[in-house]
Design a protein around this motif. Structure first.
Motif, mmCIF file in Angstrom:
data_model
loop_
_atom_site.group_PDB
_atom_site.id
_atom_site.type_symbol
_atom_site.label_atom_id
_atom_site.label_comp_id
_atom_site.label_asym_id
_atom_site.label_seq_id
_atom_site.Cartn_x
_atom_site.Cartn_y
_atom_site.Cartn_z
ATOM 1 N N PRO A 178 0.838 -1.203 0.000
ATOM 2 C CA PRO A 178 0.000 0.000 0.000
ATOM 3 C C PRO A 178 0.871 1.251 0.000
ATOM 4 O O PRO A 178 2.079 1.197 0.247
ATOM 5 N N LEU A 179 0.246 2.384 -0.253
ATOM 6 C CA LEU A 179 0.987 3.641 -0.248
ATOM 7 C C LEU A 179 1.603 3.889 1.127
ATOM 8 O O LEU A 179 1.006 3.568 2.157
ATOM 9 N N ALA A 180 2.792 4.461 1.138
ATOM 10 C CA ALA A 180 3.509 4.715 2.387
ATOM 11 C C ALA A 180 2.887 5.876 3.143
ATOM 12 O O ALA A 180 2.413 6.855 2.548
ATOM 13 N N ASP A 181 2.875 5.768 4.466
ATOM 14 C CA ASP A 181 2.437 6.863 5.330
ATOM 15 C C ASP A 181 3.606 7.756 5.731
ATOM 16 O O ASP A 181 3.399 8.904 6.114
ATOM 17 N N PHE A 182 4.835 7.209 5.661
ATOM 18 C CA PHE A 182 6.020 7.962 6.054
ATOM 19 C C PHE A 182 7.111 7.797 5.005
ATOM 20 O O PHE A 182 7.216 6.756 4.359
ATOM 21 N N ARG A 183 7.918 8.829 4.851
ATOM 22 C CA ARG A 183 9.086 8.781 3.971
ATOM 23 C C ARG A 183 10.335 8.856 4.834
ATOM 24 O O ARG A 183 10.663 9.889 5.415
ATOM 25 N N PHE A 184 11.026 7.724 4.915
ATOM 26 C CA PHE A 184 12.266 7.654 5.685
ATOM 27 C C PHE A 184 13.444 8.097 4.826
ATOM 28 O O PHE A 184 13.364 8.104 3.599
ATOM 29 N N SER A 185 14.536 8.445 5.475
ATOM 30 C CA SER A 185 15.717 8.889 4.721
ATOM 31 C C SER A 185 16.249 7.778 3.833
ATOM 32 O O SER A 185 16.789 8.039 2.755
ATOM 33 N N GLN A 186 16.097 6.507 4.252
ATOM 34 C CA GLN A 186 16.559 5.387 3.420
ATOM 35 C C GLN A 186 15.812 5.311 2.095
ATOM 36 O O GLN A 186 16.316 4.744 1.126
ATOM 37 N N ASP A 187 14.617 5.885 2.040
ATOM 38 C CA ASP A 187 13.826 5.837 0.815
ATOM 39 C C ASP A 187 14.361 6.755 -0.272
ATOM 40 O O ASP A 187 13.922 6.672 -1.431
ATOM 41 N N GLU A 188 15.288 7.619 0.073
ATOM 42 C CA GLU A 188 15.812 8.547 -0.933
ATOM 43 C C GLU A 188 17.340 8.642 -0.901
ATOM 44 O O GLU A 188 17.913 9.613 -1.359
ATOM 45 N N ASN A 189 17.982 7.612 -0.363
ATOM 46 C CA ASN A 189 19.441 7.604 -0.255
ATOM 47 C C ASN A 189 20.130 6.850 -1.381
ATOM 48 O O ASN A 189 21.344 6.667 -1.345
ATOM 49 N N HIS A 190 19.386 6.400 -2.392
ATOM 50 C CA HIS A 190 19.987 5.564 -3.427
ATOM 51 C C HIS A 190 21.017 6.303 -4.273
ATOM 52 O O HIS A 190 21.863 5.676 -4.904
ATOM 53 N N ASP A 191 20.960 7.638 -4.299
ATOM 54 C CA ASP A 191 21.928 8.392 -5.096
ATOM 55 C C ASP A 191 22.966 9.103 -4.229
ATOM 56 O O ASP A 191 23.646 10.015 -4.694
ATOM 57 N N ALA A 192 23.101 8.655 -2.965
ATOM 58 C CA ALA A 192 24.099 9.241 -2.069
ATOM 59 C C ALA A 192 25.439 8.538 -2.273
ATOM 60 O O ALA A 192 25.611 7.725 -3.182
ATOM 61 N N VAL A 193 26.406 8.839 -1.418
ATOM 62 C CA VAL A 193 27.698 8.174 -1.515
ATOM 63 C C VAL A 193 27.515 6.683 -1.303
ATOM 64 O O VAL A 193 26.539 6.237 -0.700
ATOM 65 N N GLU A 194 28.467 5.889 -1.755
ATOM 66 C CA GLU A 194 28.299 4.446 -1.837
ATOM 67 C C GLU A 194 27.938 3.811 -0.506
ATOM 68 O O GLU A 194 27.020 2.981 -0.426
ATOM 69 N N GLU A 195 28.632 4.200 0.561
ATOM 70 C CA GLU A 195 28.395 3.548 1.850
ATOM 71 C C GLU A 195 27.028 3.907 2.428
ATOM 72 O O GLU A 195 26.528 3.212 3.316
ATOM 73 N N VAL A 196 26.420 4.982 1.963
ATOM 74 C CA VAL A 196 25.051 5.323 2.365
ATOM 75 C C VAL A 196 24.042 4.690 1.417
ATOM 76 O O VAL A 196 23.042 4.118 1.844
ATOM 77 N N ALA A 197 24.326 4.758 0.125
ATOM 78 C CA ALA A 197 23.403 4.232 -0.881
ATOM 79 C C ALA A 197 23.205 2.725 -0.752
ATOM 80 O O ALA A 197 22.127 2.209 -1.062
ATOM 81 N N ASP A 198 24.228 2.004 -0.291
ATOM 82 C CA ASP A 198 24.115 0.549 -0.178
ATOM 83 C C ASP A 198 23.054 0.122 0.842
ATOM 84 O O ASP A 198 22.580 -1.011 0.797
ATOM 85 N N GLY A 199 22.696 0.991 1.749
ATOM 86 C CA GLY A 199 21.674 0.664 2.731
ATOM 87 C C GLY A 199 20.323 1.264 2.431
ATOM 88 O O GLY A 199 19.426 1.232 3.272
ATOM 89 N N SER A 200 20.131 1.802 1.244
ATOM 90 C CA SER A 200 18.878 2.464 0.887
ATOM 91 C C SER A 200 17.796 1.452 0.533
ATOM 92 O O SER A 200 18.060 0.268 0.308
ATOM 93 N N SER A 201 16.577 1.924 0.455
ATOM 94 C CA SER A 201 15.445 1.052 0.121
ATOM 95 C C SER A 201 15.601 0.432 -1.252
ATOM 96 O O SER A 201 15.279 -0.743 -1.459
ATOM 97 N N ARG A 202 16.079 1.208 -2.201
ATOM 98 C CA ARG A 202 16.207 0.709 -3.566
ATOM 99 C C ARG A 202 17.340 -0.304 -3.690
ATOM 100 O O ARG A 202 17.225 -1.295 -4.423
ATOM 101 N N SER A 203 18.424 -0.119 -2.964
ATOM 102 C CA SER A 203 19.590 -0.996 -3.121
ATOM 103 C C SER A 203 19.426 -2.330 -2.413
ATOM 104 O O SER A 203 19.783 -3.373 -2.955
ATOM 105 N N CYS A 204 18.888 -2.325 -1.189
ATOM 106 C CA CYS A 204 18.818 -3.563 -0.406
ATOM 107 C C CYS A 204 17.405 -3.914 0.022
ATOM 108 O O CYS A 204 17.213 -4.768 0.891
ATOM 109 N N ASP A 205 16.405 -3.236 -0.563
ATOM 110 C CA ASP A 205 15.007 -3.516 -0.231
ATOM 111 C C ASP A 205 14.754 -3.312 1.256
ATOM 112 O O ASP A 205 14.076 -4.103 1.909
ATOM 113 N N TRP A 206 15.308 -2.221 1.795
ATOM 114 C CA TRP A 206 15.178 -1.902 3.215
ATOM 115 C C TRP A 206 13.720 -1.659 3.584
ATOM 116 O O TRP A 206 12.946 -1.090 2.803
ATOM 117 N N ALA A 207 13.323 -2.082 4.776
ATOM 118 C CA ALA A 207 11.988 -1.815 5.306
ATOM 119 C C ALA A 207 12.107 -1.382 6.758
ATOM 120 O O ALA A 207 12.913 -1.938 7.507
#
Length: 263
Positions: A178-207
């Motif tokens: 369903p649609l998200a009620d909250f936007r966490f920082s991990q949801d938009e970290n995919h284009d950050a530096v590598e060590e941050v992007a690797d833990g993002s929602s898009r890279s590792c399917d973080w929840a």
């Protein structure tokens, strides 16, 4: 004269001053994170943290002074324990199963704790305004109990509602959430530096898990506004507004009045 092949080899040769592992694979310490299974193939979120948070909220209510209780002391806690038992029976270790009844029971449990705590806050404010306060120390303790319960119950509410709840967040593919009620920082970290992007929602399917929602609740009740996590839906904004107002009343009115009574 240098040939093209020699130039290519020279270009590919590592610099003598570079570390030996400069051309190796990415950081091996982050490799397990990148190889995590999709959320719907995982074991589900642990039951223990949510159960512990609920029990703490119940105990905090039990410890309130008699004038701040809604009805007899043990009635509401007993009802809440009765609601908690079948929820633990459905998912004793991991949150992997859910039906309409268990979903209704979990939301009812959180709602019951939240309403009783807001009523306790109202009774506390009324007691401060309508009576002459003489025991400031007990009021300070009661104010802390109400505030701590507020943090727990709203954290549980965010956890239960966001993206369908804890079971759906881990057992359903992301495309079916369903649609998200909250936007966490991990949801938009995919284009950050590598060590941050690797833990993002898009890279590792973080929840997010319960600790993430409790952190949102703590920051919202201390800053009286969102910090790094933004509410997206109307219900999330309403809940965060109610929590902020309750925390503001507790901090500015109750604690200030109790401190003045100490003098």
């Amino acid at each position: 004269m240098t040939t093209d092949s020699q130039a290519a080899n020279a270009h590919q040769a590592p610099d003598a001053h570079e570390p030996a592992d400069a051309h190796q694979a990415p950081n091996v310490h982050r490799a397990p994170m990148q190889r995590r299974h999709p959320r719907h193939e995982r074991r589900g979120e642990a039951r223990l943290p949510a159960m512990a948070a609920t029990v703490v909220a119940i105990l905090l209510y039990l410890a309130l002074p008699e004038p701040l209780l809604v009805g007899p002391r043990y009635v509401l806690p007993a009802l809440e324990v009765l609601l908690l038992i079948p929820l633990v029976a459905v998912n004793p270790h991991r949150m992997t199963r859910q039906n309409r009844l268990s979903r209704t029971l979990s939301l009812t449990l959180v709602g019951m704790i939240g309403v009783s705590n807001l009523l306790a806050l109202g009774l506390l404010v009324h007691a401060l305004v309508a009576t002459d306060v003489k025991d400031g120390g007990s009021l300070l303790i009661a104010a802390f109990q109400v505030w701590a319960t507020d943090v727990i119950v709203f954290g549980l509410a965010f956890w239960e509602l966001d993206r369908g709840g804890p079971v759906v967040r881990t057992q359903v593919p992301r495309t079916e959430l369903p649609l998200a009620d909250f936007r966490f920082s991990q949801d938009e970290n995919h284009d950050a530096v590598e060590e941050v992007a690797d833990g993002s929602s898009r890279s590792c399917d973080w929840a997010p898990t319960l600790i993430d929602y409790l952190y949102v609740s703590v920051t919202n009740s201390t800053a009286f506004s969102p910090t790094d996590t933004m509410p997206l839906s109307a219900r999330a904004k309403v809940l965060m507004s109610v929590e902020s107002i309750a925390a503001l009343v507790t901090s500015l009115l109750v604690i200030a009045r109790a401190v003045s009574a100490l003098h």
